[in-house]
Scaffold this active site. Structure first.
Site, short mmCIF file in Angstrom:
data_model
loop_
_atom_site.label_atom_id
_atom_site.label_comp_id
_atom_site.label_asym_id
_atom_site.label_seq_id
_atom_site.Cartn_x
_atom_site.Cartn_y
_atom_site.Cartn_z
N ARG A 93 0.85 -1.19 0.00
CA ARG A 93 0.00 0.00 0.00
C ARG A 93 0.89 1.24 0.00
NH1 ARG A 93 -5.04 1.20 4.06
NH2 ARG A 93 -3.43 1.09 5.68
N ASP A 104 -5.03 2.86 14.12
CA ASP A 104 -4.11 3.45 13.15
C ASP A 104 -4.65 4.84 12.82
OD1 ASP A 104 -6.15 3.14 11.30
OD2 ASP A 104 -5.05 1.81 9.97
#
Length: 725
Positions: free
Chosen positions: A340, A631
């Site tokens: 990613r 996160d």
């Protein structure tokens, strides 16, 4: 001061330049001159386009803010609102019908359904554990979690508890009966497994022998056919292995000598350079790229200390079996890896352009992660990733089809620099921003020959939902958000559009994260909802969770389920556009205090590790000491919700500050056992992490799309400079 090397018109941090030239490029067949010349052209051409796309985001947000401000105090007019979004080019006409044309996609993405891990590639140990989580022990996953209760003398304890072990064995036998039923009898009564005349033969307690109801489920074995060490079976496209060792501690207690059931678990893993990492400069980026290089070359290794001993963890080899006819069968031993990249928002000073500006980090990631992946493509690896010659890149946080088209253009330019065939670089589209959701079909169309993945990200998507409608009024409490009308429509729309554009057989349609890694019994009960919703992958927080979530894909034939769902009425864009405003804001003082404290504690618990320790993803105890995976996406929701309530007078700035200070004491207590932890209390004014948390809330309305990266990056750099890091 960063030491730099002049490369054409670029000023490249020496640590990055040396890594690329000395470690990343050798073995790729790409010359350093070709790479850097091409990279400079890509940067010069595309950085201005990137900047223009960000300006478009701000322009649209300002118009939406103004629309709501002009109607303050009035009831929301959904029809007028929708017409306004169409008028300003936020909501575009639906794209004409098309079918995705993606080719050369590995089976794990195109033709299989199973769990997906997301891990910070900055952490080599996590990266290795995830890569190796393709196969997981069902016995360990059951024994070590709350899936098996501790009632009736079945406590985990320190040594092996046979009472608990027997419960594990019973659970696993029930799974075998469900996933690979016998022609007669039950796996519970099995006394031996053997291979005779090309078939699996199971001896039962009553002295009879039987086979599988569906003989084709037996694929292969390891060891001697008469007394195999492992028997490989397949169900719903997923493999699992009955492991046999009568001399092992567990096998000794089992009538058939079975010591474990090995599950094919994390089919795919996203190696993350984005929301789960804290990378703010060239040094940090090189750590990321070096670990990705190790994964692509197959030589990533990490010293691990466990139980008083130290060993080296490496990437697992492929699994080799003998078919019934004596030929060899090899199965992939590791999770298929995506990487990613970061989105379009941030720049990074690892490279300065010809005018001395920081280069967009997403362009840098596209160039460097693709360069590194050539090692896998050309076979310069001991642990192959793609067997179809593709590189899988997840692109997050895109707003609408123009941004998806920009990613498609960037990937094409990178392919040209690296000499790769067109569409080698595949794209995973995160459907986690509102403008992408309402224009999803057009977003997929913009990358229709690259798309291998669309995925709903509830957390970021909620953050964008709040920020987009910041001026509309106060939103509902965080816990109520999941039952709002927009979210069900959003989740269904992703599946509906994915199926309508022909992603089945070419790409993953994914769902989001289970954020409570210790609550596995609850996950086993609830997360079956994702495959039932038509997702052929969904995110899990650990290898253990991947092993358990794999059970859901044995219960649900996802591809058959998708065929059913393709017939339903598609989700309504009107429902998606329903703003999650609180019907009234007459919460009690106690309810407001609880909401503020809960969010403040979550913000601080995550931010303090991000700023002080450079940890971008961690299990953070919540206000009730339940460990939650946090996160930047969870941070975005919490900070935006408090910013929204502050903006609309539900709470005051004094309440926010008071709550943050009280919660800082709680977070300090929760981290007291960490020797490297620096307490925030009582010196709040000088504590960079505390000030970052406060800024995220107080300045939340002014953060671009509600993103937390600008504040986090600036404050982390401040902390590093202050402490000589």
């Amino acid at each position: 001061m960063t030491e730099r090397v002049q490369v054409g018109g670029l000023q490249v941090a020496k640590v990055l330049f040396d890594f690329v030239n000395n470690e990343a490029i050798p073995g790729t067949g790409v010359s350093a001159d070709t790479f850097w010349t091409g990279a400079e052209a890509v940067i010069n051409d595309l950085a201005p386009k990137n900047k223009a796309l960000l300006a478009k985001r701000d322009e649209l947000q300002a118009k939406i803010d103004g629309w709501h401000q002009a109607r303050a105090g009035q009831a929301h007019d959904a029809a007028a609102y929708k017409a306004f979004l169409e008028e300003i080019g936020y909501l575009l006409p639906e794209a004409e019908d098309f079918q995705a044309g993606t080719q050369n996609v590995d089976d794990e993405i195109a033709r299989m359904a199973g769990p997906q891990l997301v891990v910070p590639v900055m952490n080599a140990r996590f990266a290795l554990n995830a890569s190796n989580a393709r196969w997981g022990s069902l016995y360990d996953a059951l024994y070590g979690t709350d899936v098996i209760s501790e009632e009736g003398g079945a406590e985990k304890g320190k040594g092996y508890n046979k009472v608990r072990g027997d419960k594990v064995i019973a659970f696993a036998r029930a799974f075998l009966d469900e996933a690979a039923p016998l022609e007669s009898g039950s796996h519970v009564d099995a006394t031996s497994y053997s291979v005779k005349n090309g078939a699996l033969v199971v001896a039962l307690k009553n002295g009879s022998e039987t086979g599988l109801k569906n003989a084709g489920q037996f694929l292969a074995f390891q060891g001697d056919a008469a007394k195999p060490q492992a028997v490989l079976l397949k169900h719903n496209g997923l493999h699992f292995e009955i492991q046999i060792d009568p001399s092992s501690p567990v096998g000794q207690t089992d009538a058939a000598g079975v010591k474990d059931v090995l599950m094919e678990a994390a089919l795919t893993t996203i190696m993350d350079c984005e929301d789960s990492v804290a990378a703010v400069d060239a040094d940090d980026k090189v750590v990321i790229y070096r670990n990705w290089l190790g994964l692509m070359k197959g030589d990533l290794a990490e010293e691990v200390s466990k139980g008083g001993s130290t060993f080296t963890r490496t990437m697992n080899p492929d699994r080799v079996y003998t078919r019934a006819d004596g030929s060899e069968l090899t199965l992939h031993g590791r999770s298929l890896l995506f990487v990613r990249n970061v989105g379009h928002l941030m720049t990074n000073d690892a490279i300065l352009d010809k005018d001395g500006n920081e280069v967009p980090e997403g362009i840098q990631d596209g160039l460097f992660t693709s360069l590194i992946a050539i090692h896998d493509l050309n076979g310069n690896t001991s642990r192959k990733n793609s067997r179809t010659g593709s590189v899988y890149i997840v692109k997050p946080k895109m707003h609408g089809p123009e941004e998806a088209a920009f990613t498609n253009e960037l990937f094409g330019r990178v392919e040209d620099v690296l000499g790769l065939p067109r569409n080698t670089l595949k794209v995973g589209i995160m459907d986690e921003e509102r403008r992408t959701t309402v224009n999803l079909k057009a977003c997929i169309k913009a990358a229709k020959d690259r798309v291998v993945f669309i995925n709903t990200g509830f957390l970021d998507r909620t953050g964008d939902e709040i920020h987009t409608s910041m001026e509309a009024g106060a939103v509902v409490r965080k816990g109520a958000m999941k039952s709002e009308k927009w979210i069900g429509a959003y989740e269904n729309n992703n599946v509906d559009v994915g199926l309508a554009t022909g992603l089945q057989g070419k790409a993953q349609i994914g769902k989001g994260m289970w954020a409570m890694p210790d609550l596995m019994a609850a996950m086993l009960e609830q997360k079956i909802g994702h495959p039932l919703a038509g997702a052929n992958t969904a995110w899990v927080p650990s290898p253990t969770a991947a092993t358990l979530h794999a059970l859901h894909y044995h219960k649900v034939d996802v591809f058959a389920r998708q065929a059913e769902l393709a017939k339903r009425t598609p989700a309504s864009v009107d429902d998606i556009l329903t703003i999650p405003l609180a019907p009234n804001t007459n919460w009690t003082a106690e309810e407001i205090k609880n909401e503020v404290d809960n969010n403040a504690q979550g913000i601080l618990g995550y931010v303090v590790r991000w700023i002080d320790q450079g940890v971008g993803c961690s299990k953070v105890p919540d206000i009730n000491d339940v460990g939650l995976m946090e996160d930047r996406a969870t941070l975005r929701i919490s900070s935006q919700l408090l910013a929204n309530w502050l903006r609309h007078g539900v709470i005051s700035q004094e309440q926010v500050v008071e709550s943050l200070k009280r919660m800082a004491v709680v977070v300090d207590r929760q981290n007291a056992s960490d020797p490297s932890y620096r307490p925030m209390a009582p010196n709040f004014d000088d504590n960079v992490a505390f000030q970052a948390a406060l800024e995220l809330v107080v300045e939340g309305t002014r953060q671009p799309n509600g993103y937390t990266e600008p504040v986090l990056h600036r404050r982390r750099r401040e902390f590093k400079a202050k402490n000589g890091l």
